[in-house]
Design a protein around this motif. Structure first.
Motif, PDB file in Angstrom:
ATOM      1  N   GLN A   1      46.297  40.658  39.908  1.00 32.55           N
ATOM      2  CA  GLN A   1      45.786  39.669  40.855  1.00 32.55           C
ATOM      3  C   GLN A   1      46.448  39.831  42.222  1.00 32.55           C
ATOM      4  O   GLN A   1      45.787  39.698  43.259  1.00 32.55           O
ATOM      5  N   THR A   2      47.733  40.138  42.237  1.00 31.58           N
ATOM      6  CA  THR A   2      48.432  40.359  43.496  1.00 31.58           C
ATOM      7  C   THR A   2      47.858  41.558  44.235  1.00 31.58           C
ATOM      8  O   THR A   2      47.633  41.522  45.453  1.00 31.58           O
ATOM      9  N   TRP A   3      47.605  42.626  43.505  1.00 30.93           N
ATOM     10  CA  TRP A   3      46.977  43.808  44.114  1.00 30.93           C
ATOM     11  C   TRP A   3      45.625  43.443  44.723  1.00 30.93           C
ATOM     12  O   TRP A   3      45.285  43.877  45.827  1.00 30.93           O
ATOM     13  N   GLY A   4      44.836  42.654  43.981  1.00 30.92           N
ATOM     14  CA  GLY A   4      43.515  42.295  44.468  1.00 30.92           C
ATOM     15  C   GLY A   4      43.568  41.421  45.710  1.00 30.92           C
ATOM     16  O   GLY A   4      42.784  41.611  46.648  1.00 30.92           O
ATOM     17  N   GLU A   5      44.485  40.458  45.724  1.00 31.43           N
ATOM     18  CA  GLU A   5      44.574  39.539  46.869  1.00 31.43           C
ATOM     19  C   GLU A   5      44.934  40.279  48.151  1.00 31.43           C
ATOM     20  O   GLU A   5      44.546  39.860  49.242  1.00 31.43           O
ATOM     21  N   ARG A   6      45.651  41.360  48.032  1.00 34.26           N
ATOM     22  CA  ARG A   6      46.049  42.103  49.235  1.00 34.26           C
ATOM     23  C   ARG A   6      44.854  42.694  49.972  1.00 34.26           C
ATOM     24  O   ARG A   6      44.909  42.896  51.189  1.00 34.26           O
ATOM     25  N   VAL A   7      43.788  43.009  49.238  1.00 30.54           N
ATOM     26  CA  VAL A   7      42.623  43.645  49.869  1.00 30.54           C
ATOM     27  C   VAL A   7      41.372  42.797  49.755  1.00 30.54           C
ATOM     28  O   VAL A   7      40.279  43.251  50.062  1.00 30.54           O
ATOM     29  N   GLY A   8      41.509  41.549  49.295  1.00 29.65           N
ATOM     30  CA  GLY A   8      40.365  40.657  49.237  1.00 29.65           C
ATOM     31  C   GLY A   8      39.472  40.841  48.027  1.00 29.65           C
ATOM     32  O   GLY A   8      38.292  40.475  48.066  1.00 29.65           O
ATOM     33  N   ALA A   9      40.011  41.401  46.940  1.00 31.34           N
ATOM     34  CA  ALA A   9      39.230  41.584  45.713  1.00 31.34           C
ATOM     35  C   ALA A   9      39.590  40.483  44.714  1.00 31.34           C
ATOM     36  O   ALA A   9      40.771  40.242  44.452  1.00 31.34           O
ATOM     37  N   ARG A  10      38.583  39.819  44.161  1.00 35.24           N
ATOM     38  CA  ARG A  10      38.841  38.732  43.220  1.00 35.24           C
ATOM     39  C   ARG A  10      39.175  39.293  41.847  1.00 35.24           C
ATOM     40  O   ARG A  10      38.639  40.328  41.438  1.00 35.24           O
ATOM     41  N   THR A  11      40.057  38.579  41.126  1.00 32.87           N
ATOM     42  CA  THR A  11      40.474  39.001  39.792  1.00 32.87           C
ATOM     43  C   THR A  11      39.985  37.993  38.764  1.00 32.87           C
ATOM     44  O   THR A  11      40.244  36.797  38.892  1.00 32.87           O
ATOM     45  N   VAL A  12      39.290  38.476  37.743  1.00 32.71           N
ATOM     46  CA  VAL A  12      38.851  37.646  36.623  1.00 32.71           C
ATOM     47  C   VAL A  12      39.865  37.835  35.504  1.00 32.71           C
ATOM     48  O   VAL A  12      40.142  38.961  35.087  1.00 32.71           O
ATOM     49  N   ARG A  13      40.424  36.722  35.020  1.00 25.46           N
ATOM     50  CA  ARG A  13      41.438  36.797  33.984  1.00 25.46           C
ATOM     51  C   ARG A  13      41.195  35.712  32.947  1.00 25.46           C
ATOM     52  O   ARG A  13      40.449  34.762  33.185  1.00 25.46           O
ATOM     53  N   GLY A  14      41.818  35.855  31.799  1.00 30.40           N
ATOM     54  CA  GLY A  14      41.668  34.889  30.718  1.00 30.40           C
ATOM     55  C   GLY A  14      43.014  34.377  30.271  1.00 30.40           C
ATOM     56  O   GLY A  14      44.061  34.709  30.843  1.00 30.40           O
ATOM     57  N   PRO A  15      43.031  33.571  29.222  1.00 20.99           N
ATOM     58  CA  PRO A  15      44.302  33.036  28.725  1.00 20.99           C
ATOM     59  C   PRO A  15      45.158  34.139  28.120  1.00 20.99           C
ATOM     60  O   PRO A  15      44.646  35.139  27.617  1.00 20.99           O
ATOM     61  N   GLU A  16      46.471  33.923  28.189  1.00 18.48           N
ATOM     62  CA  GLU A  16      47.377  34.909  27.608  1.00 18.48           C
ATOM     63  C   GLU A  16      47.135  35.007  26.113  1.00 18.48           C
ATOM     64  O   GLU A  16      47.063  34.004  25.415  1.00 18.48           O
ATOM     65  N   GLY A  17      46.994  36.226  25.626  1.00 23.91           N
ATOM     66  CA  GLY A  17      46.713  36.454  24.221  1.00 23.91           C
ATOM     67  C   GLY A  17      45.255  36.287  23.853  1.00 23.91           C
ATOM     68  O   GLY A  17      44.905  36.341  22.672  1.00 23.91           O
ATOM     69  N   GLY A  18      44.375  36.091  24.849  1.00 20.04           N
ATOM     70  CA  GLY A  18      42.955  35.916  24.585  1.00 20.04           C
ATOM     71  C   GLY A  18      42.274  37.224  24.228  1.00 20.04           C
ATOM     72  O   GLY A  18      42.899  38.282  24.127  1.00 20.04           O
ATOM     73  N   ASP A  19      40.968  37.148  24.064  1.00 25.20           N
ATOM     74  CA  ASP A  19      40.182  38.313  23.659  1.00 25.20           C
ATOM     75  C   ASP A  19      39.951  39.221  24.861  1.00 25.20           C
ATOM     76  O   ASP A  19      39.281  38.817  25.820  1.00 25.20           O
ATOM     77  N   PRO A  20      40.474  40.446  24.859  1.00 30.36           N
ATOM     78  CA  PRO A  20      40.280  41.349  26.001  1.00 30.36           C
ATOM     79  C   PRO A  20      38.811  41.655  26.261  1.00 30.36           C
ATOM     80  O   PRO A  20      38.395  41.768  27.412  1.00 30.36           O
ATOM     81  N   ALA A  21      38.030  41.804  25.198  1.00 26.66           N
ATOM     82  CA  ALA A  21      36.615  42.115  25.370  1.00 26.66           C
ATOM     83  C   ALA A  21      35.897  40.995  26.115  1.00 26.66           C
ATOM     84  O   ALA A  21      35.008  41.238  26.934  1.00 26.66           O
ATOM     85  N   SER A  22      36.282  39.737  25.830  1.00 28.65           N
ATOM     86  CA  SER A  22      35.663  38.603  26.507  1.00 28.65           C
ATOM     87  C   SER A  22      35.975  38.620  28.002  1.00 28.65           C
ATOM     88  O   SER A  22      35.090  38.354  28.839  1.00 28.65           O
ATOM     89  N   VAL A  23      37.217  38.928  28.364  1.00 35.00           N
ATOM     90  CA  VAL A  23      37.593  38.986  29.774  1.00 35.00           C
ATOM     91  C   VAL A  23      36.825  40.108  30.474  1.00 35.00           C
ATOM     92  O   VAL A  23      36.320  39.929  31.591  1.00 35.00           O
TER      93      VAL A  23
END
Length: 402
Positions: free
Chosen positions: A250-272
């Motif tokens: 997310q930090t990398w994305g914010e530097r260049v204006g790219a949004r980051t989609v993330r889920g809960p810790e330990g969640g389903d990677p495929a869902s994210v």
């Protein structure tokens, strides 16, 4: 006798009366003390009262200027002035990718002296006997070129040196440049499929690899590469097993204006990953980058999960690129990882990181031979713009040096 006593008593009485008269007269003659001027105390209840200042009316007072109250909107709620709002952080402007490898050539050359300059020194010997050719083979093998490519290169060099005859330094440099360039390969398509499809769906790139190869950092740097080339990007933090990985991405994305989609810790990677592509479609971006969890290539269950991530993402459409991140310093062990990943997902390109920190640049040749796919990006430092598109000619130039 009685008469004598009476006389004494009368004398005593007379003397006492006379003494009393003298004392009384002295008391009456003492002057009274001069009157004392009273001094008013400066503190306490008896302090002198100061005169009251003249009272001033409100029309004579200098009142401080007051700011106008915030304006209210139609609903009656006060609006906050623009000056109180936090300004958004300034976006960074990544370096253009065109010619980036040329700018990083010095770093690459410093680490690859053993390969390029070592070969030139051996080929420049007056007599190229069998011992010299064995040293040439050892130099190539030490640089992780691989057994089969090494044997092919040595045979071609033997033949061409005999035909060449006189071997000037310029001739040898040109010869070695040509042969190494052929070994690295110029026929591969090293471009990234990062643009929208005909139906408007974004290009989807998955980044895979084991822990410790710099996978999440590479994904962030790749976002900078795409933004520098004019693409809009959405990042998918599908590494849900490490909260730090999602924060880092997310930090990398914010530097260049790219949004980051993330889920809960330990969640389903495929869902994210699925949600990231969904958001990319909704926002109409050019590219969706999905960072997957670091997989141990010896863990069958985790590798199967990686295949699941790819299948779920493909419900939106095809995955255009699957980039395998390899640490160049691991050498031949990286080839073992590459084989296993290629069995689970269809690898389309290689990203070699830490190539500036190893003399094993021959891994470029070996991994391409192993997987039949090109090296598309190489990492040459810790800086945010130290990820460069792989250019075979610039790479060989750096190996040989000036």
């Amino acid at each position: 006798m009685e008469t004598l006593i009476l006389v004494v008593v009368i004398a005593v009485v007379v003397l006492g009366a006379a003494g009393w008269f003298v004392v009384g007269s002295r008391r009456g003659s003492v002057a009274p003390p001069p009157p004392r001027t009273p001094v008013e105390p400066s503190v306490g209840e008896d302090a002198q009262q100061l005169p009251e200042p003249p009272r001033r009316g409100i029309d004579t007072l200098d009142l401080p200027e007051t700011e106008a109250p915030p304006a209210a909107d139609e609903a009656g709620a006060a609006t906050v002035p623009d000056t109180l709002e936090e300004a958004p952080p300034a976006l960074e402007v990544p370096e253009p990718t065109a010619g980036r490898l040329v700018r990083l050539r010095a770093r690459l050359a410093r680490s690859q002296n053993t390969l390029g300059k070592g070969l030139l020194a051996l080929l420049s010997r007056e007599h190229l006997d069998e011992d010299t050719w064995e040293e040439i083979e050892d130099t190539l093998l030490t640089a992780d070129v691989g057994v089969a490519p090494t044997q092919e290169l040595v045979e071609r060099l033997r033949t061409r040196v005999k035909v060449l005859g006189t071997r000037s330094p310029a001739d040898l440099r040109a010869l070695l440049h040509e042969e190494l360039l052929a070994l690295v390969g110029t026929d591969y398509d090293r471009s990234l499929t990062t643009t929208k499809a005909a139906d408007g769906a974004p290009g989807v790139l998955m980044v895979v690899g084991v822990n410790g190869t710099g996978k999440t950092t590479t994904t962030g740097k790749l976002a900078r590469v795409l933004v520098a080339d004019g693409h809009t990007v959405v990042l998918g933090a599908a590494d849900t097993f490490r909260a730090a990985a999602a924060d880092q991405l997310q930090t990398w994305g914010e530097r260049v204006g790219a949004r980051t989609v993330r889920g809960p810790e330990g969640g389903d990677p495929a869902s994210v990953a699925f949600d990231a592509v969904k958001e990319g479609i909704a926002e109409g971006v050019d590219t969706v980058l999905i960072d997957t969890a670091g997989r141990l290539h010896t863990k069958t269950g985790l590798m199967d999960e990686l295949g699941k991530v790819k299948r779920v993402v493909e419900k939106h459409g095809p995955v255009d690129e699957v980039l395998l991140v390899l640490d160049a310093t691991t050498g031949q062990n990286g080839l073992v990882q590459a084989r296993v990943f290629a069995e689970v997902v269809n690898i389309t390109g290689i990203v070699l990181t830490k190539l500036d920190g190893t003399a094993k640049g021959g891994i470029v040749v070996a991994v391409q031979r192993e997987l039949g796919v090109p090296v598309k990006l190489i990492g040459l430092g810790e800086g945010p713009d130290d990820l460069a598109p792989f250019e075979p000619s610039a790479f060989v130039d750096a190996l040989i040096g000036d």
